[in-house]
Motif scaffolding. Sequence first.
Motif, mmCIF file in Angstrom:
data_model
loop_
_atom_site.group_PDB
_atom_site.id
_atom_site.type_symbol
_atom_site.label_atom_id
_atom_site.label_comp_id
_atom_site.label_asym_id
_atom_site.label_seq_id
_atom_site.Cartn_x
_atom_site.Cartn_y
_atom_site.Cartn_z
ATOM 1 N N TYR A 118 5.926 -6.553 -8.618
ATOM 2 C CA TYR A 118 6.154 -5.520 -7.606
ATOM 3 C C TYR A 118 4.928 -4.619 -7.583
ATOM 4 O O TYR A 118 4.699 -3.857 -8.507
ATOM 5 C CB TYR A 118 7.420 -4.743 -7.979
ATOM 6 C CG TYR A 118 7.782 -3.647 -6.990
ATOM 7 C CD1 TYR A 118 8.213 -3.962 -5.711
ATOM 8 C CD2 TYR A 118 7.704 -2.313 -7.358
ATOM 9 C CE1 TYR A 118 8.550 -2.956 -4.814
ATOM 10 C CE2 TYR A 118 8.039 -1.306 -6.469
ATOM 11 C CZ TYR A 118 8.460 -1.639 -5.194
ATOM 12 O OH TYR A 118 8.790 -0.655 -4.301
ATOM 13 N N GLN A 119 4.100 -4.734 -6.555
ATOM 14 C CA GLN A 119 2.826 -4.009 -6.490
ATOM 15 C C GLN A 119 2.658 -3.376 -5.103
ATOM 16 O O GLN A 119 2.054 -3.956 -4.224
ATOM 17 C CB GLN A 119 1.669 -4.972 -6.769
ATOM 18 C CG GLN A 119 0.307 -4.295 -6.842
ATOM 19 C CD GLN A 119 0.170 -3.409 -8.054
ATOM 20 O OE1 GLN A 119 0.624 -3.775 -9.119
ATOM 21 N NE2 GLN A 119 -0.399 -2.254 -7.899
ATOM 22 N N PRO A 120 3.207 -2.164 -4.883
ATOM 23 C CA PRO A 120 3.037 -1.507 -3.565
ATOM 24 C C PRO A 120 1.577 -1.118 -3.345
ATOM 25 O O PRO A 120 0.834 -0.874 -4.289
ATOM 26 C CB PRO A 120 3.931 -0.256 -3.671
ATOM 27 C CG PRO A 120 4.774 -0.464 -4.882
ATOM 28 C CD PRO A 120 4.027 -1.349 -5.790
ATOM 29 N N CYS A 121 1.188 -1.024 -2.065
ATOM 30 C CA CYS A 121 -0.185 -0.612 -1.770
ATOM 31 C C CYS A 121 -0.341 0.897 -1.878
ATOM 32 O O CYS A 121 -1.434 1.397 -2.074
ATOM 33 C CB CYS A 121 -0.613 -1.076 -0.369
ATOM 34 S SG CYS A 121 0.158 -0.144 0.961
ATOM 35 N N GLY A 122 0.745 1.639 -1.698
ATOM 36 C CA GLY A 122 0.689 3.087 -1.790
ATOM 37 C C GLY A 122 1.677 3.593 -2.826
ATOM 38 O O GLY A 122 2.247 2.841 -3.624
ATOM 39 N N LEU A 123 1.900 4.878 -2.819
ATOM 40 C CA LEU A 123 2.838 5.441 -3.788
ATOM 41 C C LEU A 123 4.270 5.027 -3.476
ATOM 42 O O LEU A 123 5.074 4.800 -4.365
ATOM 43 C CB LEU A 123 2.706 6.967 -3.794
ATOM 44 C CG LEU A 123 1.371 7.504 -4.346
ATOM 45 C CD1 LEU A 123 1.309 9.009 -4.213
ATOM 46 C CD2 LEU A 123 1.199 7.095 -5.800
ATOM 47 N N VAL A 124 4.625 4.967 -2.181
ATOM 48 C CA VAL A 124 5.958 4.513 -1.783
ATOM 49 C C VAL A 124 5.810 3.266 -0.941
ATOM 50 O O VAL A 124 4.768 3.013 -0.349
ATOM 51 C CB VAL A 124 6.712 5.613 -1.006
ATOM 52 C CG1 VAL A 124 7.047 6.781 -1.903
ATOM 53 C CG2 VAL A 124 5.909 6.098 0.184
ATOM 54 N N SER A 125 6.876 2.477 -0.870
ATOM 55 C CA SER A 125 6.755 1.155 -0.261
ATOM 56 C C SER A 125 7.945 0.869 0.652
ATOM 57 O O SER A 125 9.033 1.435 0.490
ATOM 58 C CB SER A 125 6.674 0.096 -1.361
ATOM 59 O OG SER A 125 6.763 -1.192 -0.807
ATOM 60 N N CYS B 123 10.910 -4.593 4.459
ATOM 61 C CA CYS B 123 11.290 -3.717 5.571
ATOM 62 C C CYS B 123 10.122 -3.518 6.530
ATOM 63 O O CYS B 123 8.954 -3.633 6.162
ATOM 64 C CB CYS B 123 11.743 -2.349 5.045
ATOM 65 S SG CYS B 123 13.190 -2.435 3.979
ATOM 66 N N THR B 124 10.482 -3.153 7.770
ATOM 67 C CA THR B 124 9.453 -2.814 8.754
ATOM 68 C C THR B 124 8.724 -1.547 8.314
ATOM 69 O O THR B 124 9.337 -0.583 7.876
ATOM 70 C CB THR B 124 10.086 -2.590 10.130
ATOM 71 O OG1 THR B 124 10.797 -3.765 10.485
ATOM 72 C CG2 THR B 124 9.018 -2.313 11.173
ATOM 73 N N GLY B 125 7.414 -1.553 8.446
ATOM 74 C CA GLY B 125 6.635 -0.361 8.128
ATOM 75 C C GLY B 125 6.175 -0.353 6.685
ATOM 76 O O GLY B 125 6.645 -1.115 5.837
ATOM 77 N N HIS B 126 5.230 0.528 6.387
ATOM 78 C CA HIS B 126 4.655 0.661 5.056
ATOM 79 C C HIS B 126 4.521 2.149 4.747
ATOM 80 O O HIS B 126 4.526 2.990 5.639
ATOM 81 C CB HIS B 126 3.290 -0.022 4.993
ATOM 82 C CG HIS B 126 3.312 -1.430 5.522
ATOM 83 N ND1 HIS B 126 3.844 -2.477 4.818
ATOM 84 C CD2 HIS B 126 2.894 -1.930 6.713
ATOM 85 C CE1 HIS B 126 3.734 -3.572 5.535
ATOM 86 N NE2 HIS B 126 3.168 -3.274 6.693
ATOM 87 N N GLY B 127 4.378 2.439 3.464
ATOM 88 C CA GLY B 127 4.250 3.834 3.079
ATOM 89 C C GLY B 127 5.559 4.586 3.280
ATOM 90 O O GLY B 127 6.657 4.074 3.033
ATOM 91 N N VAL B 128 5.473 5.814 3.786
ATOM 92 C CA VAL B 128 6.658 6.663 3.941
ATOM 93 C C VAL B 128 7.656 6.081 4.934
ATOM 94 O O VAL B 128 8.855 6.035 4.664
ATOM 95 C CB VAL B 128 6.229 8.095 4.339
ATOM 96 C CG1 VAL B 128 7.451 8.951 4.634
ATOM 97 C CG2 VAL B 128 5.408 8.719 3.219
ATOM 98 N N PRO B 129 7.238 5.596 6.146
ATOM 99 C CA PRO B 129 8.225 5.004 7.063
ATOM 100 C C PRO B 129 8.942 3.811 6.437
ATOM 101 O O PRO B 129 10.154 3.652 6.589
ATOM 102 C CB PRO B 129 7.380 4.576 8.263
ATOM 103 C CG PRO B 129 6.173 5.431 8.210
ATOM 104 C CD PRO B 129 5.905 5.645 6.773
ATOM 105 N N GLY B 130 8.183 2.966 5.710
ATOM 106 C CA GLY B 130 8.810 1.823 5.058
ATOM 107 C C GLY B 130 9.770 2.258 3.970
ATOM 108 O O GLY B 130 10.804 1.615 3.742
ATOM 109 N N SER C 8 13.635 1.228 3.281
ATOM 110 C CA SER C 8 14.095 0.644 2.015
ATOM 111 C C SER C 8 15.319 1.393 1.485
ATOM 112 O O SER C 8 16.255 0.775 0.963
ATOM 113 C CB SER C 8 12.962 0.667 0.997
ATOM 114 O OG SER C 8 12.676 1.987 0.589
ATOM 115 N N LEU C 9 15.344 2.740 1.617
ATOM 116 C CA LEU C 9 16.507 3.504 1.158
ATOM 117 C C LEU C 9 17.747 3.194 1.998
ATOM 118 O O LEU C 9 18.866 3.068 1.486
ATOM 119 C CB LEU C 9 16.194 4.996 1.202
ATOM 120 C CG LEU C 9 15.165 5.500 0.170
ATOM 121 C CD1 LEU C 9 14.890 6.967 0.375
ATOM 122 C CD2 LEU C 9 15.671 5.241 -1.234
#
Length: 705
Positions: free
Chosen positions: A448-455, A480-487, A491-492
């Motif tokens: 599990y390796q996200p590109c940013g702090l949140v995924s 999920c659609t999107g990356h970072g904060v929108p993603g 995910s939540l």
Amino acid sequence: MIILFSSFVAFGSEIPDYTQKKLESYKSVCSKYLRTSSDSTLIYANRILSISIEINSKAWESMAYQYMGSYHIRKGHMAVGFDYLMKALSISESLEDWSDVANISNNLGVFYIREHEHERSIYYYNKALIAMETLISESDNITKRQRSNLIAMIFNLGEVYSIIHENDSAEKYLNEAFFESIKHGYKEQEEYVIAIRSRVFFNQNKVELAIKEIIEPIQYFKLKNNLDGYNEYSLWLSEYYLHEKQYGNAKKVALDIYGGKTIDNTKFWKKEASNMLHKIEAEKGNWKIAYKYNKEYHQLGSELDNADIRERIERIKQNYLSEKRLDEISSLKEKNTLSNQLVHQQTRFIYLMVALFVIMIVGIYFLLKFYLGLKKAYANIREKNNEIEAQQEEILAQKDHLQNYVQLLDNKNKQVEAGITYAKRIQSATLPVKSKMESILGDVTLFYQPCGLVSGDFYYCSGKLYKNNERICIVATVDCTGHGVPGAFMSLIGNGILNEIIKVKHIVKPSDILEGLHQRLQTTLSQYEEYGVQDGMDITVACINYSQQNVTVCSAKNSWVYFKDDQLNYVKGDRRNIGGMDLNTSNFRDHEISFANSKISFYFYSDGYQDQLGGEKNKKYMIKNFRNLYKRQNEKYILFQSNCTVYFAVYTILIFYYLFQLQNRSNHHFHHGNMYSNCNFETNLKAMFQLTETMLKLYFACYTT
């Protein structure tokens, strides 16, 4: 290779002295221009041809065709040059002029060696050698030029054999040329033979011997100021050092040529040295420096081509003007009388006075213009100095204000970063712990390796569940659609809905879970309304039934893999979306796989790994390489834990990036960076705290439901 040309031709005594002198003059000019491959060679060769046809001289006609053929071969017009040389050869053979036959055959050998037809080249070189030996045998007195040409033809045979790597034959002819050169005192040809002999050693992979051999010719040509020989064989030495991976020596020799101050052809040898330095730096892996030398190599080649064209035009122009001037002078000498010369001198004096007067007026005009321009320039400089002083005062006045603003930006940036870091802690808390998953599933591999702090990607594990007295466990990988904060929002939402479906509604069939997730996501995001958000997710869900010893898998868009008895099985996901207005209404398909009496390992993953950019060519990793990766992974973990029959590798490759992830990303991949670069910092800070607060509310609302 050595291109030869006759230094004399046997002509009949019937040619008038005036015509003979003119032909000899044209021949001398042709020889001069041929050395520089000037287009003027053709002009004078055509004049020789015209006169030879008028006086019916086959010897001079052969001479004209030789000049034309040699010129076209030097210019790379091989077919045209070949035709002219064949005409010259035919005439010389009919006249039994063995000197011309030898020289023409030698030049035909040069033609074929440049056409890479080495067998034909050898044929004509041998023919040239036989003709020269015949000439020498029939001559009462052997001249130095004849002896020199004989050695050159033997040398050419040795060189062509070295090119085609017939090293034994090459050594035979080179040794013969070497001994003849020593015997008759031709030092320069001796050094040429030694240089080519080093090439034979290089072909035989005797590189150290080749290096020792070529040093002597290099020193000789340097001493004799033979710059072409020195530069060419120095570059050979650099090539030998490069083959031995002696990069320092190779570069030192090439740089000596690159920075050398040779005459007439400085750019040509600098171009060749740039090409060698490009090879050396490329071999060392210094791609930036190699690209610099390669760029300079092509630039110098273009400059040389342009300079050659300008030189040809200038020479043609000078030749034309020179001939025209000679004709005018000759005509004036015949027509002008003493009285006309006096009138001419008086006229020239008047013109000189007028010219001096005009020059004086023009000089005064330009001096005045220069003075006025200088005065205006001083005025402009004073004006600019005043503007610069005003700008300096303004800059000093704003300096303190800018320092305060920079400090404010730094503080706000730290606040935003702290907010996102806290959001990461919240998202991490929703993911299952690997140790708990291993206690249920056995051997589990997670990546599990996200590109940013949140995924926007996550993995899911329900824990131990019991339904109808059967022990089961639900696992899933979700993209999920999107990356970072929108993603992370998605995910939540996805995690909360999965908990609701599985733990509250007790739905455990994977196809029903996906159907429920799809409908619940459409309702949550108001996707049936115009203002709704048409986002969704790709997912793979597996239900492990330990009582029945089987695994049921269903996936939307995501493909997955399992190994049964070490046999790879690749399964594509259903072409239905989770979330969004999907027109595909087909049911999700369940795949049931038994692991009774079998060794099975499963690999679930998102598209993050296979879509990564990287490597030397900065290309995607691709699904083929990814399959080979988890095939090797499966072979590596072929031993299973004794307490678990199923090896379940939940391989959630979420957003994996190379170490230089921010530099190698295109717009259609995982966009990452400053999400608020178009806003000011106050808006960014406010938006980040609102996002964090909403994520907390959404997660606890879903969990309690």
